[in-house]
Motif scaffolding. Structure first.
Motif, PDB file in Angstrom:
ATOM      1  N   PHE A   1       0.923  -1.178   0.013  1.00  0.00           N
ATOM      2  CA  PHE A   1       0.085  -0.118  -0.149  1.00  0.00           C
ATOM      3  C   PHE A   1       0.854   1.349   0.040  1.00  0.00           C
ATOM      4  CE2 PHE A   1      -4.275  -1.089   2.212  1.00  0.00           C
ATOM      5  CZ  PHE A   1      -4.609  -1.989   0.993  1.00  0.00           C
TER       6      PHE A   1
ATOM      7  N   VAL B   1      -3.252   1.552 -10.643  1.00  0.00           N
ATOM      8  CA  VAL B   1      -3.135   0.193 -10.238  1.00  0.00           C
ATOM      9  C   VAL B   1      -4.009  -0.207  -9.036  1.00  0.00           C
ATOM     10  CG1 VAL B   1      -0.690  -0.091 -11.219  1.00  0.00           C
ATOM     11  CG2 VAL B   1      -1.173   0.070  -8.606  1.00  0.00           C
ATOM     12  N   ARG B   2      -4.174  -1.410  -8.880  1.00  0.00           N
ATOM     13  CA  ARG B   2      -5.070  -2.002  -7.820  1.00  0.00           C
ATOM     14  C   ARG B   2      -4.349  -2.939  -6.738  1.00  0.00           C
ATOM     15  NH1 ARG B   2     -11.292  -3.139  -9.475  1.00  0.00           N
ATOM     16  NH2 ARG B   2     -11.401  -3.232  -7.297  1.00  0.00           N
ATOM     17  N   VAL B   3      -4.207  -2.521  -5.469  1.00  0.00           N
ATOM     18  CA  VAL B   3      -3.572  -3.642  -4.639  1.00  0.00           C
ATOM     19  C   VAL B   3      -4.477  -4.437  -3.749  1.00  0.00           C
ATOM     20  CG1 VAL B   3      -1.852  -3.417  -2.700  1.00  0.00           C
ATOM     21  CG2 VAL B   3      -1.872  -1.369  -4.298  1.00  0.00           C
ATOM     22  N   LEU B   4      -4.369  -5.698  -3.906  1.00  0.00           N
ATOM     23  CA  LEU B   4      -5.210  -6.675  -3.284  1.00  0.00           C
ATOM     24  C   LEU B   4      -4.305  -7.973  -2.428  1.00  0.00           C
ATOM     25  CD1 LEU B   4      -8.120  -7.134  -5.594  1.00  0.00           C
ATOM     26  CD2 LEU B   4      -8.096  -5.789  -3.672  1.00  0.00           C
TER      27      LEU B   4
ATOM     28  N   GLY C   1     -15.360  -2.580  -0.810  1.00  0.00           N
ATOM     29  CA  GLY C   1     -16.542  -2.543  -2.078  1.00  0.00           C
ATOM     30  C   GLY C   1     -15.783  -2.723  -3.510  1.00  0.00           C
ATOM     31  N   ALA C   2     -16.816  -2.203  -4.490  1.00  0.00           N
ATOM     32  CA  ALA C   2     -16.442  -2.160  -5.906  1.00  0.00           C
ATOM     33  C   ALA C   2     -15.054  -1.845  -6.337  1.00  0.00           C
ATOM     34  CB  ALA C   2     -17.523  -1.962  -6.781  1.00  0.00           C
ATOM     35  N   VAL C   3     -14.438  -0.786  -5.880  1.00  0.00           N
ATOM     36  CA  VAL C   3     -13.231  -0.153  -6.158  1.00  0.00           C
ATOM     37  C   VAL C   3     -12.189  -0.636  -5.190  1.00  0.00           C
ATOM     38  CG1 VAL C   3     -13.880   1.114  -8.062  1.00  0.00           C
ATOM     39  CG2 VAL C   3     -14.119   1.859  -5.712  1.00  0.00           C
ATOM     40  N   ILE C   4     -12.368  -1.576  -4.182  1.00  0.00           N
ATOM     41  CA  ILE C   4     -11.381  -2.147  -3.168  1.00  0.00           C
ATOM     42  C   ILE C   4     -10.022  -2.089  -4.069  1.00  0.00           C
ATOM     43  CG2 ILE C   4     -11.755  -4.646  -3.823  1.00  0.00           C
ATOM     44  CD1 ILE C   4     -11.507  -5.032  -0.954  1.00  0.00           C
ATOM     45  N   GLY C   5      -8.981  -1.733  -3.251  1.00  0.00           N
ATOM     46  CA  GLY C   5      -7.618  -1.630  -3.673  1.00  0.00           C
ATOM     47  C   GLY C   5      -7.195  -0.643  -4.778  1.00  0.00           C
ATOM     48  N   VAL C   6      -7.878   0.365  -4.923  1.00  0.00           N
ATOM     49  CA  VAL C   6      -7.672   1.511  -5.580  1.00  0.00           C
ATOM     50  C   VAL C   6      -7.162   2.636  -5.040  1.00  0.00           C
ATOM     51  CG1 VAL C   6      -8.739   3.625  -7.118  1.00  0.00           C
ATOM     52  CG2 VAL C   6      -9.539   1.042  -7.597  1.00  0.00           C
TER      53      VAL C   6
END
Lengths: 240, 240
Positions: free
Chosen positions: A211, A223-226, B18-23
């Motif tokens: 993060f 980008v998205r971090v999961l 939610g829908a944009v988790i990780g953004v």
């Protein structure tokens, strides 16, 4: 019909990572991989340790086992490996049979090889491997795969890079800059895939680190971090 | 221009749910709510305890503060509350100013009130509140909102229900059956939003419970179950 080498079928469970995180799904894990990632969490698919559990199944047999195990309790199947892209027709036919039953298909592969069935997958994750894996990326192959996917309207695809350290992060950034229009998911790596007991604190520490890298980096706004939710909950247990 | 009541502006951070988790996103939190959920994690937006920190800002001032705080280090803004849908023009103008800068906008609201700017939001989450909240759902209003969103091509919307117990789960199911075409996210509730220290084990236990409910339920094959990542990492700390 063409047979597939299958090492495990399990579920229903919840997809723990990537673009379809949180979705209820069955898993079909194929046997065999062209890679040998140092930190692979499914090395039993290629290191020979579980070779006696591998079965060659017709696509119809796979569907029958999925239905026996999951009943009406799923509408998504994830085909994982190993590298499912080593398999041609067998996987293509399996996708078709699942689609006939209105079951969605998600597949992950490293982008080392093309298959025409890529275009039929509802959620296709291309996951090139960073330096910590010990594997070398074939960029020409990756370019060609991403180009074909981009040219097709039907292919819902995304990229995913597992990140263990700063070198891996730089690699993820290079991937993002090379394919700017493709959604990219970053996932912190699990440094010990055999550790027993509750590893969630260690994993959440790595998630926070990742993060912070992204938060501080104006070149990574999209980008998205999961995390891997299954590893947070079920730790290193298999078949979950 | 119309002023907005703002209680906090912070970021960049990572959207945890939610829908944009990780953004990666900046947050603008508006003041005021028509609800009083028993377990609200942002009660300072309506219980009077932080009323002296509320400021009335022009949309341009909000954008200026976002840019001062986030620089070029974000391309998404989340407007949260309180209930941002209590505010008309001010939020609409803020969305327009952000879009002019190619910044995406995500908003969450409980679905108790309509605003025309709903149609301009890039990721609109309608989050009706389950029985444990102590609030009663106005189903006619919710029907009307979902109907308008469905009729518009531009509105990327989803539903989210926080689930604390079996009654809440039954409520979530009723929501899913009432609006079957709309993506529904389930999120385990945080039963103690003031507990200090590491609450991740408790939260992950509730996530596993919710996973098991959905895994066992053939009527919930299409929903998605996601945790609050920020609460797993940063616990009950504010402004993260």
């Amino acid at each position: 019909m063409s047979k597939l080498p299958v090492i495990e079928i399990f579920g229903p469970t919840i997809q723990g990572e990537g673009a379809v995180i949180g979705v209820k799904t069955m898993f079909v894990r194929t046997y065999g991989c062209d890679y040998r990632c140092s930190w692979c969490d499914s090395a039993f698919t290629w290191d020979g340790s579980a070779k006696d559990k591998m079965r060659l199944l017709e696509p119809e047999q796979v569907v029958a086992e999925l239905l026996e195990l999951g009943g009406d309790n799923f509408s998504s199947v994830t085909i994982s490996g190993g590298n499912p892209a080593l398999i041609g027709e067998g996987v293509g036919q399996l996708i078709e049979l699942l689609h006939q039953r209105e079951i969605g298909v998600a597949i992950e592969t490293q982008g080392s090889r093309w298959q025409d069935w890529f275009l039929q997958v509802d959620a296709l994750t291309i996951s090139p491997k960073p330096p910590s894996s010990g594997m070398a990326t074939n960029w020409e192959m990756l370019d060609s795969i991403l180009h074909k996917l981009k040219s097709s309207e039907s292919a819902a695809h995304n990229l995913k890079v597992v990140v263990f350290d700063e070198q891996d992060y730089a690699y993820a950034k290079a991937v993002h800059q090379r394919y700017p229009g493709v959604e990219l998911f970053l996932q912190p790596g699990n440094t010990d895939v055999t550790e027993e007991g509750d590893i969630s604190t260690r994993l959440l520490g790595r998630l926070e680190w990742l993060f912070q890298q992204v938060i501080a980096d104006p070149e990574m706004n999209q980008v998205r971090v999961l995390p891997q939710l299954h590893a947070l909950i079920w730790h290193n247990k298999r078949g979950k």
